[in-house]
Scaffold this active site. Sequence first.
Site, PDB file in Angstrom:
ATOM      1  N   ASN A 189     -10.823   3.322   2.367  1.00  0.00           N
ATOM      2  CA  ASN A 189     -10.436   3.146   0.960  1.00  0.00           C
ATOM      3  C   ASN A 189     -11.469   2.377   0.146  1.00  0.00           C
ATOM      4  O   ASN A 189     -11.788   2.755  -0.982  1.00  0.00           O
ATOM      5  CB  ASN A 189      -9.081   2.436   0.883  1.00  0.00           C
ATOM      6  CG  ASN A 189      -8.642   2.223  -0.548  1.00  0.00           C
ATOM      7  OD1 ASN A 189      -8.506   3.181  -1.307  1.00  0.00           O
ATOM      8  ND2 ASN A 189      -8.458   0.973  -0.945  1.00  0.00           N
ATOM      9  N   TRP A 217     -14.952  12.982 -13.288  1.00  0.00           N
ATOM     10  CA  TRP A 217     -14.123  12.595 -12.140  1.00  0.00           C
ATOM     11  C   TRP A 217     -13.463  13.811 -11.499  1.00  0.00           C
ATOM     12  O   TRP A 217     -13.224  13.835 -10.298  1.00  0.00           O
ATOM     13  CB  TRP A 217     -13.078  11.541 -12.544  1.00  0.00           C
ATOM     14  CG  TRP A 217     -12.132  11.973 -13.627  1.00  0.00           C
ATOM     15  CD1 TRP A 217     -12.307  11.837 -14.972  1.00  0.00           C
ATOM     16  CD2 TRP A 217     -10.854  12.631 -13.471  1.00  0.00           C
ATOM     17  NE1 TRP A 217     -11.232  12.361 -15.658  1.00  0.00           N
ATOM     18  CE2 TRP A 217     -10.322  12.845 -14.770  1.00  0.00           C
ATOM     19  CE3 TRP A 217     -10.105  13.048 -12.371  1.00  0.00           C
ATOM     20  CZ2 TRP A 217      -9.086  13.464 -14.977  1.00  0.00           C
ATOM     21  CZ3 TRP A 217      -8.873  13.658 -12.578  1.00  0.00           C
ATOM     22  CH2 TRP A 217      -8.377  13.870 -13.870  1.00  0.00           C
ATOM     23  N   TRP A 227       1.715   1.985  -3.334  1.00  0.00           N
ATOM     24  CA  TRP A 227       0.684   2.672  -4.131  1.00  0.00           C
ATOM     25  C   TRP A 227       0.873   4.182  -4.014  1.00  0.00           C
ATOM     26  O   TRP A 227       0.746   4.930  -4.976  1.00  0.00           O
ATOM     27  CB  TRP A 227      -0.732   2.302  -3.653  1.00  0.00           C
ATOM     28  CG  TRP A 227      -1.346   1.179  -4.436  1.00  0.00           C
ATOM     29  CD1 TRP A 227      -1.593  -0.083  -3.983  1.00  0.00           C
ATOM     30  CD2 TRP A 227      -1.804   1.212  -5.806  1.00  0.00           C
ATOM     31  NE1 TRP A 227      -2.161  -0.831  -4.990  1.00  0.00           N
ATOM     32  CE2 TRP A 227      -2.310  -0.063  -6.108  1.00  0.00           C
ATOM     33  CE3 TRP A 227      -1.829   2.197  -6.799  1.00  0.00           C
ATOM     34  CZ2 TRP A 227      -2.839  -0.378  -7.369  1.00  0.00           C
ATOM     35  CZ3 TRP A 227      -2.352   1.889  -8.052  1.00  0.00           C
ATOM     36  CH2 TRP A 227      -2.849   0.610  -8.327  1.00  0.00           C
ATOM     37  N   GLU A 284       0.839  -1.209   0.000  1.00  0.00           N
ATOM     38  CA  GLU A 284       0.000   0.000   0.000  1.00  0.00           C
ATOM     39  C   GLU A 284       0.870   1.254   0.000  1.00  0.00           C
ATOM     40  O   GLU A 284       0.579   2.224  -0.682  1.00  0.00           O
ATOM     41  CB  GLU A 284      -0.942   0.017   1.210  1.00  0.00           C
ATOM     42  CG  GLU A 284      -2.025  -1.043   1.184  1.00  0.00           C
ATOM     43  CD  GLU A 284      -2.803  -1.092  -0.125  1.00  0.00           C
ATOM     44  OE1 GLU A 284      -3.245  -0.035  -0.593  1.00  0.00           O
ATOM     45  OE2 GLU A 284      -2.955  -2.194  -0.673  1.00  0.00           O
ATOM     46  N   TRP A 293     -19.825  13.426 -20.424  1.00  0.00           N
ATOM     47  CA  TRP A 293     -20.139  13.616 -19.005  1.00  0.00           C
ATOM     48  C   TRP A 293     -21.434  14.392 -18.858  1.00  0.00           C
ATOM     49  O   TRP A 293     -21.776  15.206 -19.722  1.00  0.00           O
ATOM     50  CB  TRP A 293     -19.015  14.386 -18.289  1.00  0.00           C
ATOM     51  CG  TRP A 293     -17.690  13.700 -18.274  1.00  0.00           C
ATOM     52  CD1 TRP A 293     -16.557  14.133 -18.902  1.00  0.00           C
ATOM     53  CD2 TRP A 293     -17.342  12.489 -17.602  1.00  0.00           C
ATOM     54  NE1 TRP A 293     -15.518  13.258 -18.664  1.00  0.00           N
ATOM     55  CE2 TRP A 293     -15.976  12.237 -17.863  1.00  0.00           C
ATOM     56  CE3 TRP A 293     -18.030  11.576 -16.806  1.00  0.00           C
ATOM     57  CZ2 TRP A 293     -15.297  11.133 -17.371  1.00  0.00           C
ATOM     58  CZ3 TRP A 293     -17.355  10.469 -16.317  1.00  0.00           C
ATOM     59  CH2 TRP A 293     -16.009  10.256 -16.594  1.00  0.00           C
ATOM     60  N   TRP A 297      -8.534   8.827  -8.629  1.00  0.00           N
ATOM     61  CA  TRP A 297      -9.730   9.206  -9.397  1.00  0.00           C
ATOM     62  C   TRP A 297      -9.589   8.761 -10.841  1.00  0.00           C
ATOM     63  O   TRP A 297     -10.524   8.243 -11.445  1.00  0.00           O
ATOM     64  CB  TRP A 297     -10.020  10.709  -9.298  1.00  0.00           C
ATOM     65  CG  TRP A 297     -10.821  11.024  -8.066  1.00  0.00           C
ATOM     66  CD1 TRP A 297     -10.351  11.493  -6.872  1.00  0.00           C
ATOM     67  CD2 TRP A 297     -12.246  10.848  -7.902  1.00  0.00           C
ATOM     68  NE1 TRP A 297     -11.388  11.617  -5.975  1.00  0.00           N
ATOM     69  CE2 TRP A 297     -12.562  11.234  -6.580  1.00  0.00           C
ATOM     70  CE3 TRP A 297     -13.264  10.408  -8.722  1.00  0.00           C
ATOM     71  CZ2 TRP A 297     -13.869  11.184  -6.067  1.00  0.00           C
ATOM     72  CZ3 TRP A 297     -14.569  10.353  -8.230  1.00  0.00           C
ATOM     73  CH2 TRP A 297     -14.858  10.743  -6.906  1.00  0.00           C
TER      74      TRP A 297
END
Length: 472
Positions: A336, A354, A273, A270, A301, A377
């Site tokens: 998360n 987004w 990440w 993690e 969108w 995102w």
Amino acid sequence: MTNAPVIVWFRNDLRLADHAALHAAVDSGRPVLPVYILDDTADRWAMGDASRWWLHHSLAALAQALTGVGSHLTLRRGDSVATITEIARKTGAAEIFTGGSADPGARQVNQEAVKALDGKLRQMRTTTLFHPDSVRTKTGAAYSVYTPFANACLALGGPKLPLPAPDKIPTADAPKSDRLEDWNLLPTKPDWAAGLRDTWTPGEAGAIARTEAFLAHGLTHYPDARDHPADDGTSMLSPHLHFGEISGVQLWHMAHRHQAGKGREMFIRELLWREFCANLLWNNPGLPDAPLRLEFERMPWRNDKPGRVAWQKGRTGVPIVDAGMRQLWQTGWMHNRVRMIVASFLVKHLMIPWQDGEAWFWDTLVDADLASNAGNWQWVAGCGADAAPYFRIFNPILQSRKFDADGDYIRHFVPELDRLGPRHIHAPWEAPAEALANAGVTLGKTYPNPIVDLAIGRARALEAYGQIRSRA
Ligand SMILES: Cc1cc2nc3c(=O)[nH]c(=O)nc-3n(C[C@H](O)[C@H](O)[C@H](O)COP(=O)(O)OP(=O)(O)OC[C@H]3O[C@@H](n4cnc5c(N)ncnc54)[C@H](O)[C@@H]3O)c2cc1C
């Protein structure tokens, strides 16, 4: 000037331990002048309100820690380059030590400061595990996919050992400092920060305490507990890491002092990440604003203001989404798993850009981080470098049943549903009228009807995603 001071210019590295810039400054043998500059002149990605709340407390903690080692934090507000140059000139500083960053705004500031300070600025790595340019493919290219990136980091054998915190910092004559209280970083009316105060202890000591508690009690259960938002299954270290109250390097080595096992391995992955997102931003400075996959520029969108507001307020009528959005509003943080659910719901079921979700998170998260926010995102929207496949549309009800099976997380943040049992709490609109009446729920009155039919929203998103792909 033999006794010229050196400046330590603190950025998102508000700690004393493992601080390469502070360490180098103390090592110089000169008087040290610690400085923090609040720069509100940048209008794009100026710090959000939740981050400002955190910053206030984190700076107060840093100032106290510096006092404890005989030093003093000078606070100044204004344009970063102009302010640091002015302090350097007035104090006759020999050198200025600061942290480097993947953030394009901070990188530009550093580039300009190098020029303005006649090359006296020394940039050190204080926020990431490795220098972004040191993790590259065999051909020297930037990584765009997480797993090979993480494997390359692991192959480096881990970062160097953390640097110790100084016991004593030689004092320099400090220039005039602002008063932290005068910066008005805390909310006044309305005071929305009660939930934040109950949840967090910003500052280096708070970061170390949370780390030690997590490593002692959480690491072993991390693989099972981390996906269940009702359990305290994750470290909740993200805001401490964002503000640099503890470094990834420290965390890496503290975790390695614990027994090897799946928990430790997953936790390190993690942290990688986070490193991956920083690396992406370093190599793609446009990451926060534009999709990495260009076909997404054509995505149809929807400009759905009521949908966006319902999502922000946690009033979409989909309980797991509403629970997540209310956790965010109340505590400045969201689990998360739920971040992925609410983000997928916004960009796929509602087809809202987004960037709108990213901006709301930016303002409300205490861990708002340009790289991790934008990277995630884009990942959820499917337009990132290493993105979830476009046809992967989280079904919020199945996610809710799987990861909050008893509905405890929903019940905590959506108390108007707390008398609904596990069978009906995930999708109250499917519950028989009698079950709703017994639980005191009147849809459309005590709790909203869903703002979108999930099947229709899914089909609409699949069609739009299919279209932009076929024209790619
Ligand atoms: C849409 C979306 C937006 C997000 N925005 C942010 C953000 O602005 N700031 C932020 O720090 N994280 C963000 N994340 C990533 C992740 O949700 C948080 O880092 C994590 O929930 C923090 O909780 P924790 O500290 O308990 O994590 P743990 O599970 O304990 O993990 C330890 C640390 O690893 C890092 N980490 C874990 N997961 C991720 C991830 N997916 N991406 C990057 N780093 C990760 C974090 O620094 C975290 O503190 C976002 C995720 C999504 C889906």
